[in-house]
Design an enzyme around this catalytic site. Structure first.
Site, short mmCIF file in Angstrom:
data_model
loop_
_atom_site.label_atom_id
_atom_site.label_comp_id
_atom_site.label_asym_id
_atom_site.label_seq_id
_atom_site.Cartn_x
_atom_site.Cartn_y
_atom_site.Cartn_z
N ASP A 128 0.63 -1.21 0.17
CA ASP A 128 0.21 0.08 -0.05
C ASP A 128 0.90 1.23 -0.10
O ASP A 128 2.02 1.25 0.61
CB ASP A 128 -0.94 0.00 1.18
CG ASP A 128 -2.12 0.75 1.09
OD1 ASP A 128 -2.00 2.03 0.76
OD2 ASP A 128 -3.65 0.22 0.91
N THR A 165 -13.31 -4.58 -8.29
CA THR A 165 -14.54 -4.82 -8.92
C THR A 165 -14.34 -3.72 -10.10
O THR A 165 -14.43 -2.51 -9.97
CB THR A 165 -15.78 -4.40 -8.01
OG1 THR A 165 -16.01 -5.43 -6.91
CG2 THR A 165 -17.08 -4.52 -8.93
N GLU A 173 -14.12 -10.68 -6.34
CA GLU A 173 -14.30 -11.05 -4.98
C GLU A 173 -15.79 -10.95 -4.62
O GLU A 173 -16.50 -10.20 -5.69
CB GLU A 173 -13.67 -10.07 -3.80
CG GLU A 173 -13.93 -8.57 -4.21
CD GLU A 173 -15.17 -8.25 -3.39
OE1 GLU A 173 -15.63 -9.03 -2.69
OE2 GLU A 173 -15.51 -7.21 -3.62
N ARG A 202 -18.86 -10.57 1.81
CA ARG A 202 -19.74 -9.73 2.48
C ARG A 202 -18.98 -9.16 3.72
O ARG A 202 -18.28 -9.92 4.48
CB ARG A 202 -20.76 -10.78 2.80
CG ARG A 202 -21.79 -11.31 1.82
CD ARG A 202 -22.61 -12.46 2.43
NE ARG A 202 -21.83 -13.49 3.10
CZ ARG A 202 -22.53 -14.32 4.12
NH1 ARG A 202 -23.70 -14.32 4.37
NH2 ARG A 202 -21.62 -15.17 4.50
N GLU A 203 -18.91 -7.87 3.73
CA GLU A 203 -18.47 -7.35 4.75
C GLU A 203 -19.25 -7.79 6.14
O GLU A 203 -20.52 -7.78 6.15
CB GLU A 203 -18.66 -5.70 4.74
CG GLU A 203 -17.56 -5.20 3.67
CD GLU A 203 -17.56 -3.62 3.55
OE1 GLU A 203 -17.82 -2.93 4.65
OE2 GLU A 203 -17.78 -3.17 2.51
N CYS A 220 -20.41 -1.78 -2.20
CA CYS A 220 -20.52 -2.51 -3.31
C CYS A 220 -22.06 -2.50 -4.24
O CYS A 220 -21.58 -2.09 -5.45
CB CYS A 220 -20.46 -4.37 -3.13
SG CYS A 220 -19.01 -4.68 -2.64
N LYS A 276 -24.47 -2.03 7.53
CA LYS A 276 -24.90 -2.91 7.81
C LYS A 276 -24.23 -3.45 9.19
O LYS A 276 -23.05 -2.88 9.79
CB LYS A 276 -24.73 -4.22 7.07
CG LYS A 276 -23.42 -4.58 6.71
CD LYS A 276 -22.97 -5.54 5.60
CE LYS A 276 -23.37 -6.92 6.10
NZ LYS A 276 -23.02 -8.27 5.28
#
Length: 442
Positions: A30, A121, A154, A157-158, A266, A327
């Site tokens: 990174d 994505t 990918e 799900r977070e 997403c 969520k």
């Protein structure tokens, strides 16, 4: 095997850590020096259940490391995963500047064959652009190095990302090269041997699969939200409708829960990007355009319920808000319904006090002192005129209603996730509003 993963956000960090956990030697890269320093100190920049333990385990066993040097991470690597952000442009298309910048750096750094894998994505056709950028960089160096580009979208799900990676329903790999297929088959062998399907296909189909999957799930949510709104008008109960249609094997029971709209990194972004891609090819995806419109309106539903209850005047009204993340089990507030509700409430003159188990710091970064921050879920209720639930955290599911009653001015709850049963709310003497079910009047 040895791989590099560029980008240490949700996708990159989970991907690198989980592949290290099955025995691959992984270097995560990174450009953010502070983030890399913290990761090397064992400080995780995101909240994801189970991730911190796996990072510490695999760094201690020298299978996982972190660096700012892409060039060093590519030495001896079999593959490099591009897992940087693709934020939406103003027109809804995906911004590929970070993906292509990484591709350019890869072209400047590689000296031996490598498989370049797009994990981010990305729109259909991006792998071709990546290949062209890498080749251009090689040409500028006047060197010839073989490489292949593959797509490996990918489906994490977070809040469940670690489990989703280690026990996937499927792994999608798009490649037009047998050499690249051999490398990636070896990389994913632990999953193949444990009977998790790895589906190989052409690159365009792999890229399309990611967008199509998220667009389908977003469609189901918006569909159920429309049905829920109709249920309220005709006197039906959306819970019964949901169970009724979900029992049909052709439909299934997942993603049929109505609520206050979907958010996250997403669904909103991917639906927009797919609509924009189709527009570029002269095809109008009318269903998905409606999905976007429905979701935008659904994020405002709770506000209008609150406003109507208070006869259109929210000036001086104090609202306690449980939940900030889009969520449960994540601190991610990207496109969160809470942000829309907070904005509408404060503009209408209401005072808002919030509580979320993990997203409080993220909220402060985003909106500062626009709201008051409570130390606990019950402390948020002190002197409030109403409680609004907008994130389905487990600790909100079975609260102590006697505590709520003592702290609220009114026994009034607006439930954006249908966590409570209307019959029980009636029994406890609450005025209760939910989604797709008849309101309960005290």
């Amino acid at each position: 095997m040895r791989i590099a993963v560029v980008g240490t956000g949700y996708v990159g960090l989970v991907t690198g850590t989980c592949l290290a956990n099955v025995g691959v030697t992984v270097t995560c890269v990174d450009i953010d020096k502070e983030k890399i320093q913290k990761l090397n100190e064992g400080i995780i920049p995101i909240y994801e259940p189970g991730l911190e333990e796996l990072v510490r385990k695999n760094t201690s066993q020298n299978r996982l490391s972190f660096t700012t040097s892409l060039k060093d991470s590519l030495k001896g690597a079999d593959a490099v995963f591009i897992a940087v952000g693709t934020p939406p442009n103003e027109d809804g298309s995906a911004d590929l500047q970070y993906v292509l910048a990484v591709a350019e750096e890869i072209g400047k750094s590689i000296n031996d064959y490598i498989v370049i894998v797009t994990k981010s994505t990305v729109p259909i056709g991006t792998s071709k652009k990546v290949s062209e950028v890498v080749q251009k960089s090689l040409n500028s160096r006047d060197v010839k190095v073989d490489f292949d580009v593959a797509s490996n979208p990918e489906f994490l799900r977070e809040g469940n990302a670690v489990q989703d990676f280690l026990q996937p329903e499927r792994v999608i790999v798009g490649t037009d090269s047998e050499r690249a297929k051999k490398v990636l088959k070896r990389l994913y062998r632990p999953f193949i041997e444990s009977n998790h399907p790895v589906l190989f296909m052409d690159i365009f189909s792999a890229e399309m699969t990611k967008y199509a999957a998220n667009a389908m799930l977003a469609t189901r949510i918006s569909f159920m939200n429309e049905i829920a709104n109709l249920c309220e008008e005709v006197g039906a109960n959306v819970d019964n409708v949901r169970k009724g249609i979900g029992s049909d094997s052709r439909i299934g029971s997942k993603f049929l829960f109505p609520g206050a709209g979907y958010g996250g990194s997403c669904f909103p972004k991917d639906v927009k990007a797919l609509v924009r891609t189709a527009d570029e090819f002269g095809i109008s995806l009318e269903v998905l355009k409606a999905v976007e419109d429905v979701n935008y309106k659904q994020k405002q539903v709770l506000f209008y319920k609150i406003k109507e209850h208070f006869n259109g005047n929210l000036e001086g009204i104090k609202i306690a808000l449980w939940g900030l993340a889009f969520k449960a089990n994540t601190d991610d507030m990207r496109e969160a319904s809470s942000l829309v509700l907070i904005d509408l409430l404060t503009k209408a003159g209401a005072e808002v006090v919030v509580y979320d188990p993990v997203a409080m710091d993220e909220c402060r970064k985003r909106i500062g002192n626009k709201v008051d921050y409570a130390k606990g879920q019950y402390e948020a209720l002190e002197g409030a005129d109403a409680l609004v639930v907008i994130t389905e955290w487990d600790e909100f599911r079975v609260p102590k209603f006697t505590y709520i009653e003592k702290r609220l001015k009114n026994k009034l709850i607006f439930d954006g996730r249908n966590l409570y049963e209307p019959a029980i709310m009636n029994e406890f003497g609450y005025t209760y509003y939910s989604i797709g079910r008849k309101e309960v009047k005290a």
